[in-house]
Design an enzyme around this catalytic site. Structure first.
Site, PDB file in Angstrom:
ATOM      1  N   GLY A 125      34.872  36.843  41.720  1.00  0.00           N
ATOM      2  CA  GLY A 125      35.535  35.556  41.839  1.00  0.00           C
ATOM      3  C   GLY A 125      36.057  35.223  43.226  1.00  0.00           C
ATOM      4  N   LYS A 129      40.413  40.954  29.098  1.00  0.00           N
ATOM      5  CA  LYS A 129      40.161  42.397  29.037  1.00  0.00           C
ATOM      6  C   LYS A 129      40.573  42.950  27.687  1.00  0.00           C
ATOM      7  CE  LYS A 129      40.832  43.210  34.008  1.00  0.00           C
ATOM      8  NZ  LYS A 129      40.833  41.783  34.370  1.00  0.00           N
ATOM      9  N   GLY A 185      38.904  43.525  40.747  1.00  0.00           N
ATOM     10  CA  GLY A 185      40.203  43.600  41.392  1.00  0.00           C
ATOM     11  C   GLY A 185      40.108  43.983  42.850  1.00  0.00           C
ATOM     12  N   ASP A 241      34.659  40.492  32.457  1.00  0.00           N
ATOM     13  CA  ASP A 241      35.347  41.294  31.446  1.00  0.00           C
ATOM     14  C   ASP A 241      34.634  41.166  30.100  1.00  0.00           C
ATOM     15  OD1 ASP A 241      37.298  42.007  33.287  1.00  0.00           O
ATOM     16  OD2 ASP A 241      38.620  40.359  32.732  1.00  0.00           O
ATOM     17  N   LYS A 262      33.832  48.274  34.151  1.00  0.00           N
ATOM     18  CA  LYS A 262      33.995  46.960  34.779  1.00  0.00           C
ATOM     19  C   LYS A 262      34.669  47.183  36.134  1.00  0.00           C
ATOM     20  CE  LYS A 262      35.312  42.951  36.257  1.00  0.00           C
ATOM     21  NZ  LYS A 262      36.622  42.468  35.949  1.00  0.00           N
TER      22      LYS A 262
END
Length: 290
Positions: A65, A248, A32, A189, A29
């Site tokens: 996002g 997560k 961030g 996630d 994934k």
């Protein structure tokens, strides 16, 4: 000469891990800060390419996002969240598809393919990879309508298995589709965990902005190097996780119970974080095991 010997020692340390993971599938994934900094994106791409060339089968899942929010603000669309979930009306859904599939996905594919023709971009809509259903969100005594926010109902992994067999690297945007053809925005996630379970991946790795799971949220020295699923559940029940870490950890637990061997939460801002976790004795971050 000493530097040359050190390079040789590093390679020899990696050898048993290269042998262990040869032919194994690893779901990563990508999220961030690593998605927003150009230097980190390039290092991530080179790490993924190295993993593929030494025999691993990486599958990448991404969201986006912050990028969706930026585009919505440019278009003067209302940006609203409920308990961390983006309220997604029809206009927001169109922006999410445009950003995730048309922009973020293509950028990741392009970075990987700068090392050779290796990656193929797709979303959960392609080949009905991710069959979705509308997510129900309860708040207080009532139900909140989040719009076109979904969750994974079913995974059809054939398209991924075919790409892996042909030595491509799938890059999956977290958009799903229901049986009527309606698109849904799904938490990346959760998508990563669902794909890892369906593919019976050897590892599920989350790249985040922190070093792993802490016993005390504000204390970096309380990093937990290893957890069992039971201990992870206790952390969730005790309120010891941040809101961003909850999906997560829940995905890790579900994936491990579905046959995935190991799950890892590591800091994607660390140079070559994936290689440090996979190919060194010490590893980094927090490992969750059944």
């Amino acid at each position: 000469m000493e530097k040359t010997r050190e390079k040789a020692r590093v390679l020899m340390e990696a050898l048993p891990y290269i042998k262990e993971y040869y032919g194994k599938t690893v779901v990563v994934k990508f999220g961030g800060a690593a998605m927003e900094r150009e230097d980190l994106k390039k290092r991530f791409a080179s790490d993924i390419v190295l993993m593929r060339y030494v025999g691993m089968n990486p599958v990448i899942v991404h969201g986006g996002g912050p990028q969706i929010t930026q585009y919505m603000e440019r278009l003067n669309l209302d940006v609203r969240f409920v308990d961390g979930h983006r309220v997604t009306d029809a206009a927001a859904m169109e922006v999410a598809k445009m950003v995730l599939v048309g922009k973020v996905n293509k950028e990741i594919v392009s970075l990987i393919n700068s090392h050779g023709t290796l990656a193929v971009g797709l979303s959960g809509e392609d080949g009905n990879l991710l069959v979705a259903r509308k997510r129900t969100h309860l708040e207080g005594k009532g139900e909140v309508d989040l719009g076109f926010v979904g969750e994974v109902e079913k995974v059809n992994p054939e398209i991924l298995n075919n790409l892996i067999r042909d030595e491509f690297i799938p890059v999956v945007a977290s958009i799903g589709v229901d049986e009527t053809g309606q698109s849904y925005n799904i938490n990346a996630d959760l998508v990563a965990g669902a794909l890892a379970s369906s593919l019976q991946a050897d590892k599920l790795i989350y790249l985040t902005d922190v070093d792993g799971i802490y016993r005390q949220l504000e204390d970096p020295s309380s990093l937990i190097p290893e957890l069992t699923t039971r201990e992870a559940e206790q952390l969730i029940q005790g309120g010891g996780l941040s809101s961003g870490m909850l999906p997560k950890m829940r995905s890790c637990i579900d994936a491990l119970r579905s046959g995935v061997r190991r799950a890892h939460i590591i800091n994607g801002t660390v140079d070559h974080a994936l290689l440090l976790e996979l190919y060194t004795n010490a590893g980094i971050g927090t490992m969750v095991r059944a």
